[in-house]
Design an enzyme around this catalytic site. Sequence first.
Site, PDB file in Angstrom:
ATOM      1  N   HIS A 189       4.282  -0.893  11.598  1.00 39.44           N
ATOM      2  CA  HIS A 189       4.897   0.385  11.246  1.00 39.44           C
ATOM      3  C   HIS A 189       5.400   1.005  12.553  1.00 39.44           C
ATOM      4  O   HIS A 189       4.811   0.781  13.617  1.00 39.44           O
ATOM      5  CB  HIS A 189       3.808   1.268  10.624  1.00 39.44           C
ATOM      6  CG  HIS A 189       4.277   2.579  10.073  1.00 39.44           C
ATOM      7  ND1 HIS A 189       4.556   3.658  10.868  1.00 39.44           N
ATOM      8  CD2 HIS A 189       4.499   2.983   8.797  1.00 39.44           C
ATOM      9  CE1 HIS A 189       4.925   4.676  10.107  1.00 39.44           C
ATOM     10  NE2 HIS A 189       4.903   4.292   8.844  1.00 39.44           N
TER      11      HIS A 189
ATOM     12  N   ASP B 272      -4.216  -0.431  13.643  1.00 38.93           N
ATOM     13  CA  ASP B 272      -3.689   0.608  12.767  1.00 38.93           C
ATOM     14  C   ASP B 272      -4.256   0.377  11.368  1.00 38.93           C
ATOM     15  O   ASP B 272      -3.886  -0.578  10.695  1.00 38.93           O
ATOM     16  CB  ASP B 272      -2.155   0.516  12.787  1.00 38.93           C
ATOM     17  CG  ASP B 272      -1.490   1.355  11.704  1.00 38.93           C
ATOM     18  OD1 ASP B 272      -2.208   1.991  10.903  1.00 38.93           O
ATOM     19  OD2 ASP B 272      -0.245   1.372  11.674  1.00 38.93           O
TER      20      ASP B 272
ATOM     21  N   GLN C 261      -3.196   1.475   6.218  1.00 40.78           N
ATOM     22  CA  GLN C 261      -3.076   0.854   4.899  1.00 40.78           C
ATOM     23  C   GLN C 261      -4.323   0.071   4.512  1.00 40.78           C
ATOM     24  O   GLN C 261      -4.342  -0.565   3.460  1.00 40.78           O
ATOM     25  CB  GLN C 261      -1.855  -0.077   4.860  1.00 40.78           C
ATOM     26  CG  GLN C 261      -0.537   0.632   5.002  1.00 40.78           C
ATOM     27  CD  GLN C 261      -0.200   1.514   3.804  1.00 40.78           C
ATOM     28  OE1 GLN C 261      -0.757   1.366   2.723  1.00 40.78           O
ATOM     29  NE2 GLN C 261       0.707   2.454   4.004  1.00 40.78           N
TER      30      GLN C 261
ATOM     31  N   LYS D 162      -3.407   8.970   2.600  1.00 39.13           N
ATOM     32  CA  LYS D 162      -3.213   7.714   1.871  1.00 39.13           C
ATOM     33  C   LYS D 162      -4.466   7.311   1.105  1.00 39.13           C
ATOM     34  O   LYS D 162      -4.471   6.321   0.381  1.00 39.13           O
ATOM     35  CB  LYS D 162      -2.818   6.601   2.854  1.00 39.13           C
ATOM     36  CG  LYS D 162      -1.448   6.839   3.493  1.00 39.13           C
ATOM     37  CD  LYS D 162      -1.051   5.690   4.367  1.00 39.13           C
ATOM     38  CE  LYS D 162       0.094   6.027   5.299  1.00 39.13           C
ATOM     39  NZ  LYS D 162       1.398   6.068   4.615  1.00 39.13           N
TER      40      LYS D 162
ATOM     41  N   CYS E 100       9.657   2.355   7.406  1.00 31.75           N
ATOM     42  CA  CYS E 100       9.279   2.616   8.797  1.00 31.75           C
ATOM     43  C   CYS E 100       8.943   1.316   9.511  1.00 31.75           C
ATOM     44  O   CYS E 100       8.000   1.268  10.315  1.00 31.75           O
ATOM     45  CB  CYS E 100       8.102   3.584   8.891  1.00 31.75           C
ATOM     46  SG  CYS E 100       8.471   5.201   8.234  1.00 31.75           S
TER      47      CYS E 100
END
Lengths: 159, 408
Positions: free
Chosen positions: B120, B198, B201, B224, B364
Amino acid sequence: MADAALDALYQEIILDHYRRPRNFRPLDGATCTADGKNPNCGDALTVWLKLDGDRVSDVTFQGVGCAISKASASLMTEAIKGKTRAEAVALFEQVRALVTGEAGTPARKDLGQLRALAGVSRFPMRVKCASLAWHAMKSAMDGAAGGGAAPSAGRVTPP
Amino acid sequence: MTSDALAPRADFPLLAAAPDLVYLDSAATAQKPRQVLDAITHYYTHANANPHRGAYALSGTATQAYHDARARIARFLGVADADTLIFTRGTTEGLNLLATAWGRANVRGGDNIVVTRLEHHANFVPWQQLARATGAEFRIAELDAAGGVDLAMLARLVDARTKVVAFGHVSNALGTINPVAQIVRIARGAGSALVVCDGAQAVPHLRVGVDTLGVDAYGFSGHKMGGPMGIGGLVARRALLEAMPPYQLGGDMIEWVHDQDTTWNVLPHKFEAGTPNVEGAVALAAACDYLDALGMDKVRAHEVALTSLAMRALAGIPGVALHGTARAEERSGVVSFSVADAHPHDVATALDAEGVAVRAGHHCAQPLMRALGVPSTVRASFWVYSGRDDVERLTAAVRSARDRFAIR
Ligand SMILES: Cc1ncc(COP(=O)(O)O)c(C=O)c1O
């Protein structure tokens, strides 16, 4: 309701110009050109213009884009060929009013096939798509106004 | 319509109020359960004051609420030392914090930074710009034929001058779950790189034990995972956080402010300048309660079943091409696809007219789109309130969009 709006957005004229875009090629002997880009959806097209004095004697485009941006570009090339610069820019203003659904601007008869873009006004998120080629056209002309023999180039990212 | 969704639609006020909405953009942001909205109201009704500042009881209540929320969220994430969980606005701010505060102090010309093609922009641009600013080399591990990170290439890119290896736990654009343990082993193989993951997600979809991952830093976003927007965090090793200079300066993060110098507060406050987002922390803790009550293992099993169903249904439509790994169990609840002859934006507009909300765009991840050779894709993403009926409505809408735009 939603489907009627969708059918109005993607009416036959639009889909036809999307599937078989007119004047979809680079232009030999162009006097000015500009790129239009919409980073949000990756759309990118180039518009070429041949100006004979003050008149658009030929105009073409090429690139990747959604149905709305491609059809609008294709319709634009047909609409502005033979027009003066001022007339082409005035047409852009009318198209802008049409696709944003600006109050008090009924679709004018003299817009001809461009009236097919009226469906965009129900989809505010697609206004950018419909205006991409027009911004590039105007930017190419603005570049050309600077004079010079070499084709001038500009790049626009619509606001 | 009855649904086999894991969580009742009635728990989510926005979905309950829009019974016909098929919301398939949970990877962008999730809808919020009533429990989270109630936590916000409860905080402002009973506990609101500026924490850490007042000598009065109410300020103590707010301080305690903020402290408890941190402990609750740390427990959800498998983080033993709650003070190493720094609250941020989200993943983006957490990664920028690292790239700025740690990066500017530690990366020099001649060093290199390694990321992957799947990232991302939030885990790509801060490192790219850090490299530019410091004269370090910016290296990108490409994808292999199966659509995952090419681990052999990653191993070639990491060397003794590698200062950062940054990678996503789960790709937002394709849903690919990366093999974290293998990537960490490679990243640690050659030298002393900072290993950054990261988790934006991953946290909403998998049971994540951050302490067991072996990474130095891990970012996530509350919105999220059912929490509100504007809260998330960065978890990092204590020694790293203690050695690092602060990121933003001001109230709360200081210990003593002298005329010409200042000393910093202890963790986590050193990295939380200004009045914090107590409401967000409290509500995110409520989201953790909600997810734990559902059970993250059940969330995972539900999403694998749904993703596998959607992949089969979409792949069965002539003209539809799926992106990413073919194995549903290697994905979070994401299906990214293209429809022949149709631009993703047109597909999304057509789906929207049928009440199906999907994302169309580059997600993104422009560097990834370039590698896939597409300007953008359509992405459907699932969460706890998604069910088979949603997949059926999606499939039907994609079929009619395919027909509408087909170039015959
Ligand atoms: C993989 C990934 N990383 C980072 C981000 C950025 O998260 P946020 O916008 O919440 O800071 C997102 C969300 O869009 C994401 O999906």
